[in-house]
Design an enzyme around this catalytic site. Sequence first.
Site, short mmCIF file in Angstrom:
data_model
loop_
_atom_site.label_atom_id
_atom_site.label_comp_id
_atom_site.label_asym_id
_atom_site.label_seq_id
_atom_site.Cartn_x
_atom_site.Cartn_y
_atom_site.Cartn_z
N SER A 76 0.87 -1.19 0.00
CA SER A 76 0.00 0.00 0.00
C SER A 76 0.90 1.23 0.00
O SER A 76 2.06 1.15 0.42
CB SER A 76 -0.85 -0.01 1.28
OG SER A 76 -1.48 1.25 1.46
N TYR B 3 -1.87 -0.90 10.28
CA TYR B 3 -1.98 -1.23 8.85
C TYR B 3 -0.66 -0.91 8.16
O TYR B 3 -0.10 -1.74 7.44
CB TYR B 3 -3.14 -0.44 8.23
CG TYR B 3 -3.36 -0.71 6.76
CD1 TYR B 3 -3.88 -1.92 6.33
CD2 TYR B 3 -3.04 0.25 5.79
CE1 TYR B 3 -4.09 -2.17 4.98
CE2 TYR B 3 -3.25 0.01 4.43
CZ TYR B 3 -3.78 -1.20 4.04
OH TYR B 3 -3.98 -1.46 2.69
N1 NAP Z 1 -8.44 -0.43 -2.00
C1 NAP Z 1 -7.40 0.34 -1.68
O1 NAP Z 1 -7.50 1.58 -1.70
C2 NAP Z 1 -6.08 -0.28 -1.31
C3 NAP Z 1 -4.98 0.57 -1.16
C4 NAP Z 1 -3.76 0.00 -0.79
C5 NAP Z 1 -3.65 -1.36 -0.59
N2 NAP Z 1 -4.74 -2.16 -0.74
C6 NAP Z 1 -4.58 -3.60 -0.49
O2 NAP Z 1 -5.16 -4.31 -1.56
C7 NAP Z 1 -5.46 -5.63 -1.13
C8 NAP Z 1 -6.82 -6.03 -1.65
O3 NAP Z 1 -7.79 -5.25 -1.02
P1 NAP Z 1 -9.02 -4.58 -1.80
O4 NAP Z 1 -8.76 -3.13 -1.82
O5 NAP Z 1 -9.29 -5.28 -3.05
O6 NAP Z 1 -10.19 -4.78 -0.70
P2 NAP Z 1 -11.37 -5.85 -0.57
O7 NAP Z 1 -12.32 -5.69 -1.69
O8 NAP Z 1 -11.87 -5.70 0.83
O9 NAP Z 1 -10.61 -7.23 -0.73
C9 NAP Z 1 -9.92 -7.85 0.33
C10 NAP Z 1 -9.80 -9.32 0.02
O10 NAP Z 1 -9.06 -9.95 1.09
C11 NAP Z 1 -9.75 -11.11 1.47
N3 NAP Z 1 -9.45 -11.50 2.84
C12 NAP Z 1 -9.60 -10.79 3.98
N4 NAP Z 1 -9.26 -11.54 5.04
C13 NAP Z 1 -8.89 -12.75 4.55
C14 NAP Z 1 -8.44 -13.96 5.15
N5 NAP Z 1 -8.30 -14.10 6.49
N6 NAP Z 1 -8.16 -15.01 4.34
C15 NAP Z 1 -8.32 -14.90 3.00
N7 NAP Z 1 -8.72 -13.79 2.38
C16 NAP Z 1 -9.01 -12.72 3.16
C17 NAP Z 1 -11.23 -10.78 1.26
O11 NAP Z 1 -11.97 -11.98 1.05
P3 NAP Z 1 -12.91 -12.72 2.13
O12 NAP Z 1 -13.54 -11.68 2.99
O13 NAP Z 1 -13.88 -13.45 1.25
O14 NAP Z 1 -11.98 -13.65 2.86
C18 NAP Z 1 -11.16 -9.99 -0.04
O15 NAP Z 1 -11.16 -10.88 -1.15
C19 NAP Z 1 -5.33 -5.62 0.40
O16 NAP Z 1 -4.11 -6.23 0.77
C20 NAP Z 1 -5.31 -4.14 0.72
O17 NAP Z 1 -4.62 -3.87 1.92
C21 NAP Z 1 -5.95 -1.65 -1.11
#
Ligand code: NAP
Length: 248
Positions: A141, A154
């Site tokens: 991130s 985080y």
């Molecule tokens: N969106 C942003 O602005 C942003 C910015 C920087 C970094 N990121 C990073 O991008 C990555 C993806 O996030 P996203 O933005 O796409 O958000 P999201 O839509 O909330 O996706 C998060 C994913 O992680 C999975 N997850 C959570 N806990 C888990 C566990 N214990 N075991 C397996 N899977 C798990 C969730 O699936 P289930 O709930 O079905 O398990 C979901 O598929 C994350 O690492 C996040 O920190 C996002």
Amino acid sequence: MSIKDKVVVITGASSGIGEATAKKLTSAGAKVVLGARRIEKLEKIVADIKNAGGEAVALATDVTKRDDNDALVKLALERFGRLDVTFLNAGLMPNSPLSALHVDEWNKMIDVNLRGVLYGIASVLPTFTEQKHGQVIATSSVAGLKAYTNGAVYGATKWAVRDLMEVLRMESAEEKTHIRTSVIYPAAIQSELVDHITDSGMATGIRALYDEYEISPERIADVVAFAIDAPEDTTINEFTVGPSRQSW
Ligand SMILES: NC(=O)c1ccc[n+]([C@@H]2O[C@H](COP(=O)([O-])OP(=O)(O)OC[C@H]3O[C@@H](n4cnc5c(N)ncnc54)[C@H](OP(=O)(O)O)[C@@H]3O)[C@@H](O)[C@H]2O)c1
């Protein structure tokens, strides 16, 4: 070998960046193995991919359990006979000020964002080391590059991912196992990430900020595809990607 026919494990594939990446890679001919806890969402994504002519399988996976990570890799090898890439993307961001003492949420972030990535690396290393070929891509991130108030834990997990991915790259080069690494540092991306913030003082403000700035998760999917498509002798180690209008 470009993306076509590569076998890619994706964690956190049930929404957001993981879902968009699964669809992007399969549209380019990759075969994907999808992991997350919500199997019903994964099954719908697998159906969408198959309807579009792609190949995908899914397994209910909790990345905080080492065996679940190993089972995803086993499924890839059994179903598709090979594994080329793992995209360690599962994560959560229940931000709050340290003084709010949401210690249970601190622990969850350490378990998913850090331990989950470590278990994901452990699950592929035996295969990648033996075949002297493989690629590990992790979602850190912008909070893994600079400090944000309300994001201490985080950010700590995401800074840690940066360090361990860099050491993986260095050790693999020294050991001549040819494992390519890429770390992605997204800024505000449309997903479910901010929906899980429980701190009442935080949730509304972050939601409003994201509504104003966020860009499509397909932008990150494009970057993952680019990293995978790079020549095998080339590691593109870091990508910082976000809305062009975002200053923070
Ligand atoms: N969106 C942003 O602005 C942003 C910015 C920087 C970094 N990121 C990073 O991008 C990555 C993806 O996030 P996203 O933005 O796409 O958000 P999201 O839509 O909330 O996706 C998060 C994913 O992680 C999975 N997850 C959570 N806990 C888990 C566990 N214990 N075991 C397996 N899977 C798990 C969730 O699936 P289930 O709930 O079905 O398990 C979901 O598929 C994350 O690492 C996040 O920190 C996002």
